[in-house]
Design a protein around this motif. Structure first.
Motif, PDB file in Angstrom:
ATOM      1  N   VAL A   1      -4.857  -6.534  -3.671  1.00 47.60           N
ATOM      2  CA  VAL A   1      -3.926  -7.633  -3.426  1.00 47.60           C
ATOM      3  C   VAL A   1      -4.648  -8.962  -3.586  1.00 47.60           C
ATOM      4  O   VAL A   1      -4.159  -9.891  -4.238  1.00 47.60           O
ATOM      5  CB  VAL A   1      -3.293  -7.515  -2.020  1.00 47.60           C
TER       6      VAL A   1
ATOM      7  N   ARG B   1       2.958   8.044   0.420  1.00 47.47           N
ATOM      8  CA  ARG B   1       2.803   6.609   0.381  1.00 47.47           C
ATOM      9  C   ARG B   1       1.716   6.219   1.368  1.00 47.47           C
ATOM     10  O   ARG B   1       1.652   6.767   2.460  1.00 47.47           O
ATOM     11  CB  ARG B   1       4.117   5.959   0.803  1.00 47.47           C
TER      12      ARG B   1
ATOM     13  N   ILE C   1      10.166  -7.284  -3.305  1.00 46.15           N
ATOM     14  CA  ILE C   1      10.646  -6.380  -2.276  1.00 46.15           C
ATOM     15  C   ILE C   1      10.144  -6.821  -0.905  1.00 46.15           C
ATOM     16  O   ILE C   1      10.868  -6.757   0.073  1.00 46.15           O
ATOM     17  CB  ILE C   1      10.194  -4.935  -2.585  1.00 46.15           C
TER      18      ILE C   1
ATOM     19  N   GLN D   1       8.667  -9.116   2.256  1.00 45.12           N
ATOM     20  CA  GLN D   1       9.129 -10.367   2.856  1.00 45.12           C
ATOM     21  C   GLN D   1       8.008 -11.366   3.016  1.00 45.12           C
ATOM     22  O   GLN D   1       8.218 -12.491   3.438  1.00 45.12           O
ATOM     23  CB  GLN D   1       9.757 -10.086   4.214  1.00 45.12           C
ATOM     24  N   ILE D   2       6.809 -10.922   2.705  1.00 44.67           N
ATOM     25  CA  ILE D   2       5.660 -11.816   2.686  1.00 44.67           C
ATOM     26  C   ILE D   2       4.967 -11.543   1.355  1.00 44.67           C
ATOM     27  O   ILE D   2       4.914 -10.395   0.907  1.00 44.67           O
ATOM     28  CB  ILE D   2       4.696 -11.525   3.852  1.00 44.67           C
TER      29      ILE D   2
ATOM     30  N   GLY E   1       2.016  -8.421  -8.425  1.00 44.38           N
ATOM     31  CA  GLY E   1       2.463  -7.120  -7.939  1.00 44.38           C
ATOM     32  C   GLY E   1       2.239  -6.026  -8.960  1.00 44.38           C
ATOM     33  O   GLY E   1       1.943  -4.881  -8.616  1.00 44.38           O
TER      34      GLY E   1
ATOM     35  N   ARG F   1      15.367  -8.884   3.679  1.00 49.47           N
ATOM     36  CA  ARG F   1      14.837  -9.747   2.621  1.00 49.47           C
ATOM     37  C   ARG F   1      15.970 -10.468   1.902  1.00 49.47           C
ATOM     38  O   ARG F   1      15.835 -11.597   1.484  1.00 49.47           O
ATOM     39  CB  ARG F   1      14.007  -8.891   1.662  1.00 49.47           C
TER      40      ARG F   1
ATOM     41  N   MET G   1      -0.244  -0.641   3.553  1.00 52.26           N
ATOM     42  CA  MET G   1      -1.144  -1.782   3.472  1.00 52.26           C
ATOM     43  C   MET G   1      -1.497  -2.236   4.892  1.00 52.26           C
ATOM     44  O   MET G   1      -2.615  -2.644   5.156  1.00 52.26           O
ATOM     45  CB  MET G   1      -0.438  -2.906   2.729  1.00 52.26           C
TER      46      MET G   1
ATOM     47  N   TRP H   1      -5.916  -3.843   0.087  1.00 50.72           N
ATOM     48  CA  TRP H   1      -6.235  -5.235   0.419  1.00 50.72           C
ATOM     49  C   TRP H   1      -7.094  -5.882  -0.665  1.00 50.72           C
ATOM     50  O   TRP H   1      -6.868  -7.027  -1.030  1.00 50.72           O
ATOM     51  CB  TRP H   1      -6.936  -5.306   1.776  1.00 50.72           C
TER      52      TRP H   1
ATOM     53  N   ARG I   1       7.822   0.008 -10.218  1.00 48.64           N
ATOM     54  CA  ARG I   1       6.580  -0.101  -9.455  1.00 48.64           C
ATOM     55  C   ARG I   1       6.288   1.197  -8.714  1.00 48.64           C
ATOM     56  O   ARG I   1       5.669   1.208  -7.653  1.00 48.64           O
ATOM     57  CB  ARG I   1       6.653  -1.288  -8.511  1.00 48.64           C
TER      58      ARG I   1
ATOM     59  N   GLU J   1       1.919 -11.243   0.256  1.00 47.99           N
ATOM     60  CA  GLU J   1       0.880 -10.205   0.135  1.00 47.99           C
ATOM     61  C   GLU J   1       1.477  -8.808   0.281  1.00 47.99           C
ATOM     62  O   GLU J   1       1.035  -7.868  -0.374  1.00 47.99           O
ATOM     63  CB  GLU J   1      -0.243 -10.433   1.148  1.00 47.99           C
ATOM     64  N   GLU J   2       2.496  -8.688   1.112  1.00 51.68           N
ATOM     65  CA  GLU J   2       3.101  -7.365   1.301  1.00 51.68           C
ATOM     66  C   GLU J   2       3.811  -6.917   0.031  1.00 51.68           C
ATOM     67  O   GLU J   2       3.839  -5.741  -0.309  1.00 51.68           O
ATOM     68  CB  GLU J   2       4.081  -7.389   2.469  1.00 51.68           C
ATOM     69  N   ASP J   3       4.390  -7.892  -0.665  1.00 53.41           N
ATOM     70  CA  ASP J   3       5.058  -7.522  -1.911  1.00 53.41           C
ATOM     71  C   ASP J   3       4.047  -7.039  -2.945  1.00 53.41           C
ATOM     72  O   ASP J   3       4.278  -6.055  -3.633  1.00 53.41           O
ATOM     73  CB  ASP J   3       5.835  -8.707  -2.481  1.00 53.41           C
ATOM     74  N   VAL J   4       2.927  -7.747  -3.031  1.00 59.70           N
ATOM     75  CA  VAL J   4       1.918  -7.357  -4.008  1.00 59.70           C
ATOM     76  C   VAL J   4       1.366  -5.970  -3.665  1.00 59.70           C
ATOM     77  O   VAL J   4       1.029  -5.191  -4.548  1.00 59.70           O
ATOM     78  CB  VAL J   4       0.790  -8.415  -4.076  1.00 59.70           C
ATOM     79  N   GLY J   5       1.329  -5.657  -2.375  1.00 62.95           N
ATOM     80  CA  GLY J   5       0.820  -4.355  -1.952  1.00 62.95           C
ATOM     81  C   GLY J   5       1.792  -3.208  -2.178  1.00 62.95           C
ATOM     82  O   GLY J   5       1.417  -2.041  -2.057  1.00 62.95           O
ATOM     83  N   PHE J   6       3.023  -3.532  -2.505  1.00 63.54           N
ATOM     84  CA  PHE J   6       4.062  -2.494  -2.611  1.00 63.54           C
ATOM     85  C   PHE J   6       3.726  -1.421  -3.653  1.00 63.54           C
ATOM     86  O   PHE J   6       3.843  -0.229  -3.373  1.00 63.54           O
ATOM     87  CB  PHE J   6       5.401  -3.167  -2.934  1.00 63.54           C
TER      88      PHE J   6
END
Lengths: 287, 277, 290
Positions: A128, B233, A102, A104-105, A160, B165, B236, A125, B225, A107-112
């Motif tokens: 992640v 929510r 989901i 676009q970077i 993720g 994306r 991050m 953080w 997820r 780390e951001e995806d893993v944080g989703f």
């Protein structure tokens, strides 16, 4: 302790024609019962259309049983109040690496996932970082997913899921769209999770070489479990597997062919070392 | 070919502009665009040009990179200029055949092209220095008050970020399907407009099918997820204003005052000097 | 119609900072009627290479000759080339768009400007060649199974009656059953039509059984170009570039390394079985002789 219990699960869906009239009912999962112990590595094998993916989606409360019950960590998936708990306990990785990222970077995806769960920023953080390190993708954390290979993308997807701190991770044909190198990367990462982090792994696949490390293998056909046991037990049934048109590791197949020719080789040979030892004892016996 | 479009692309660099809060950049871009229409005369534009040059310099994005992104819209720019050049009534300068260029027309054309050019460069500075994600985050937070009047701000922002994306993925897919149909001797180029439109069917149908399949998959992955909308929510990368952001706002305020003042006062000043001389 | 590649190179994004060389000085001769496996892992340049064969991509330098004619020469009929060199892309089912299977297969020949009768005849023949039953002809292609969809897509290319058929990863994403069916079908239609077939794959196991020649690509260059047996001899080098010889090769090699007097040339189960049997026969002959 069982992490997943499935009892008499039946899943039917209604087929409709273009006008929306009912054409018939397909039973995708037909009376399946199985239990998965915490910390195990379980593989589910079968063809496209054998019901294995449908089964997997029940373990994450994406699909609900038509009949029977599925418990994840003791919680009934059909009870609405447990849905989010269950999805957090049993994370899921899907087949197409492009369609499940989901962010676009990286780390951001893993944080989703953690974001959705309402984890505080600082902890996100930490999670992640540890998740990306667990799958060996930490150095790519600032990359755009579009710049990664298929295997790398799947590892990001796995990270993720781990970032949600699940007890169990279900992988629905994670390697089907990858090249051999990507396949190896992903399987290595999955095995490490199971060995090191003690996360229960349920791997759905049609590649035989990926299941030889599993604690238990289930083979599905036409919605039912037709074979189950340790990899060795399952691979002993070469003829049955061939009937199902599933792959058998070539070393197992070669051993099987030789046994048919009268060589005294035991069933369920899985590695070339085992094969060599079996041949050694053949020499002693036959000559 | 489709990947060459730079408008809306992010350019990785370590600059003050990159580090600014996206809300500052969004706000500034909007103010800058308005300023182009409020500022008057050459002096106003000079201030705008100066400001733009300063921002570009600070952003560390090579100027050529920005200009490359403009190529796509040069055509649009030209049309506007030509229309204004010939169709503005006023004091005739040159007459070619039945077309007359007027003094007012020339003035309009020049200003308009400057305006448009600045507008495009200005907004591309924003997109080049802000990741699409920061942009949507910024938008979401800026528009949050609209939540009260039942505008689904979070959902809109999420939609935008997903769209961003998937744009490169779908572009690549378009490329692939196009090639696959070309390999079946499809012809996308010849024929009249109707024939051309028809020839796109073998491209568009598979593309839509693929987009729907992806949407379906993605929705499932998001649900798995634990995605359930914007409530409860955490973030991050939450947005906080820092000292540099306040400084930036101050600079922008100075810019606006300076621009308006320059547009109004400089002509007076200049004519005063001329009178004195 | 033979295809000759003469020092073909392809650079993506030439004249930019991000230029990537995808093909480096590739010279190949593809004679009529061969069954070729083109192997390389992702990014080796194999997909780029095949797109040169039918003129979808233009070589940055070097020339490609189809039946003796330079395909980049002015006035060369690209449409004819694309109909003669049929290219089936990876996941070809993603290109299906018509309301029924038959209409979709007609798309290619229709573009060639043939008569309606000829178009339909070719479509019918092509669908027969890929082994699709008549019952599916007027169904929506989207209602078919993955393997069936792929057959339809392959038929869509076959209907142009190509002399060279190039298939880019025809088994990607299929399960073992679907994979075996497609590969068997391709091998059968190769035998029936006698056309040149180029099978692009990253799996040695897939191609070893079928092809007579293997071209291994690595980093945009041709690394090996030989009979399968000869290529698999370099299994260590293959491994280094992310490929692997068929599993059987490793089994036989392992036996050999441990002092067993077997040849490591077997690339299929069948041959390995024969080799081990004959080795046993030799052993027992020696044993009895004693």
């Amino acid at each position: 302790m069982d992490i997943i219990n499935i009892k008499d699960l039946i899943f039917e869906y209604i087929r409709r024609d273009e006008e929306g009239n009912v054409e018939g009912v397909t039973t995708a999962v037909d009376d399946v019962s199985l239990d998965v112990k915490q910390g195990d590595f379980v593989a589910i094998l079968g063809h496209n259309g054998s019901g294995k993916s449908t089964l997997a989606k029940h373990m994450n409360a994406i699909l609900y049983p038509t009949e029977g019950t599925v418990w994840v960590d003791g919680k009934d998936t059909q009870k609405d109040e447990y849905v989010w708990d269950i999805r957090q306990t049993a994370g899921m990785v899907f087949q197409n690496p492009d369609n499940q990222i989901i962010g676009q970077i990286v780390e951001e995806d893993v944080g989703f996932g953690p974001e959705n769960m309402g984890v505080p920023t600082e902890e996100i953080w930490e999670r992640v970082e540890e998740s990306l390190k667990a799958v060996g993708m930490y150095e790519f954390r600032k990359f755009s997913p579009n710049k990664l290979s298929g295997g790398q993308k799947q590892r990001v997807s796995i990270a993720g899921v781990i970032a949600m701190h699940p007890k169990c991770i279900i992988l629905d044909e994670p390697t089907a769209m990858l090249d051999p190198k990507g396949r190896k990367e992903v399987i290595r990462a999955v095995r490490a999770l199971n060995d090191v982090e003690r996360i229960t792994v349920i791997l759905i696949t049609h590649y035989m070489e990926e299941v030889i490390y599993a604690d238990k293998v289930y083979v599905m056909d036409k919605g039912k479990v037709t074979l189950q046991g340790t990899p060795r037990e399952v691979f002993s049934e070469v003829e049955r597997l061939k009937e199902l048109r599933l792959d058998v590791p070539q070393v197992t197949l070669l051993a099987h062919e030789l046994r048919k020719e009268g060589f005294p080789i035991p069933k369920g040979i899985l590695t070339k070392e085992e094969f060599r030892e079996a041949l050694d004892s053949c020499i002693k016996e036959m000559l | 070919m489709l990947r060459d479009i730079t408008l809306g692309q992010y350019y990785q660099a370590d600059s003050v502009i990159h580090k600014l809060d996206p809300r500052v950049k969004l706000g500034t871009t909007i103010i800058f665009i308005i300023s182009l229409f409020v500022f008057q005369g050459a002096w106003g534009y000079a201030v705008a040009a100066l400001f733009l040059a300063l921002v570009i310099k600070l952003s560390k994005v090579p100027f050529q990179f920005m200009v490359k992104g403009m190529k796509a819209i040069v055509f649009l720019l030209l049309i506007t200029v030509i229309f204004n050049l010939f169709l503005t009534p006023g004091e005739p300068l040159v007459t070619v055949w039945k077309l007359t260029i007027t003094k007012e027309g020339l003035r309009m054309a020049v200003f308009l092209s400057i305006r448009l050019g600045f507008l495009i460069i200005g907004s591309s500075v924003m997109t080049l220095t802000t990741t699409p994600n920061q942009l949507t985050d910024g938008l979401e937070k800026m528009l949050k008050p609209l939540n009260k009047i039942k505008v689904p701000v979070h959902e809109i922002a999420m939609m935008m970020s997903i769209a961003l994306r998937f744009i490169p993925i779908l572009m690549e897919e378009t490329d692939k399907i196009m090639k696959a149909q070309l390999a079946r001797c499809a012809d996308f180029e010849s024929g009249n407009l109707i024939k051309k439109a028809k020839s796109l069917v073998p491209l568009l149908v598979p593309l839509f099918i693929s987009a729907f399949r992806r949407a379906n998959d993605l929705a499932m992955a998001m649900e798995a997820r634990c995605y359930r909308g914007g409530d409860n929510r955490t973030k991050m990368k939450p947005l906080h204003y820092e000292k540099r952001d306040y400084i930036a706002y101050a600079i922008v305020a100075c810019y606006v005052i300076l621009g308006i003042a320059a547009g109004k006062l400089m002509p007076l000043l200049v004519s005063g000097i001329i009178q004195l001389v | 119609m033979p295809i000759i590649l003469d020092k073909v190179s392809h650079v993506y994004g030439q004249d930019t900072a991000m230029a990537v060389t995808a093909l480096k000085n590739v010279s190949l001769v593809i004679p009529d009627g061969q069954f070729i496996g083109l192997i390389g892992h992702t990014g080796s340049g194999k997909s780029t290479l095949v797109q040169h064969l039918n003129g979808l991509m233009k070589a940055t330098s070097g020339s490609i000759y189809f039946n003796g004619e330079d395909i980049d020469a002015e006035g060369f009929d690209k449409k004819m080339l694309r109909s003669k060199v049929g290219l089936v892309f990876q996941y070809p089912e993603h290109q299906l768009f018509e309301t029924d299977v038959f209409a979709d297969v007609c798309f290619g020949p229709k573009n060639l400007g043939l008569s309606k009768k000829e178009v339909e005849l070719r479509a019918y023949e092509a669908l027969k060649l890929v082994g699709l039953e008549d019952a599916y002809f007027y169904q929506s292609p989207f209602d078919l199974s993955g393997g069936q969809k792929r057959r339809v897509a392959i038929a869509g290319v076959l209907a142009m009656k190509p002399e060279v058929l190039v298939l880019d990863e025809p088994t990607a994403g299929l399960d073992p059953k679907g994979r075996d069916e497609i590969l068997d079908q391709i091998s059968r239609l190769k035998k029936e039509t006698g056309m040149t077939v180029i099978l692009v794959s990253h799996s040695m196991d897939d191609v070893a059984k079928y092809v007579e020649r293997i071209i291994v690509m690595n980093k945009g260059s041709v690394m090996y170009d030989d009979a399968p047996r000869e290529v698999f001899r370099h299994y260590q080098e293959l491994e280094q570039i992310g490929l692997a010889a068929p599993q059987v090769t490793y089994i036989m090699k392992d036996l050999q390394d441990h002092g067993y007097d077997v040849s490591d040339e077997a690339t299929t189960i069948e041959k390995a079985k024969e080799e081990i049997k004959s080795w046993f026969a030799r052993l027992s002959a020696v044993g009895k002789g004693r």
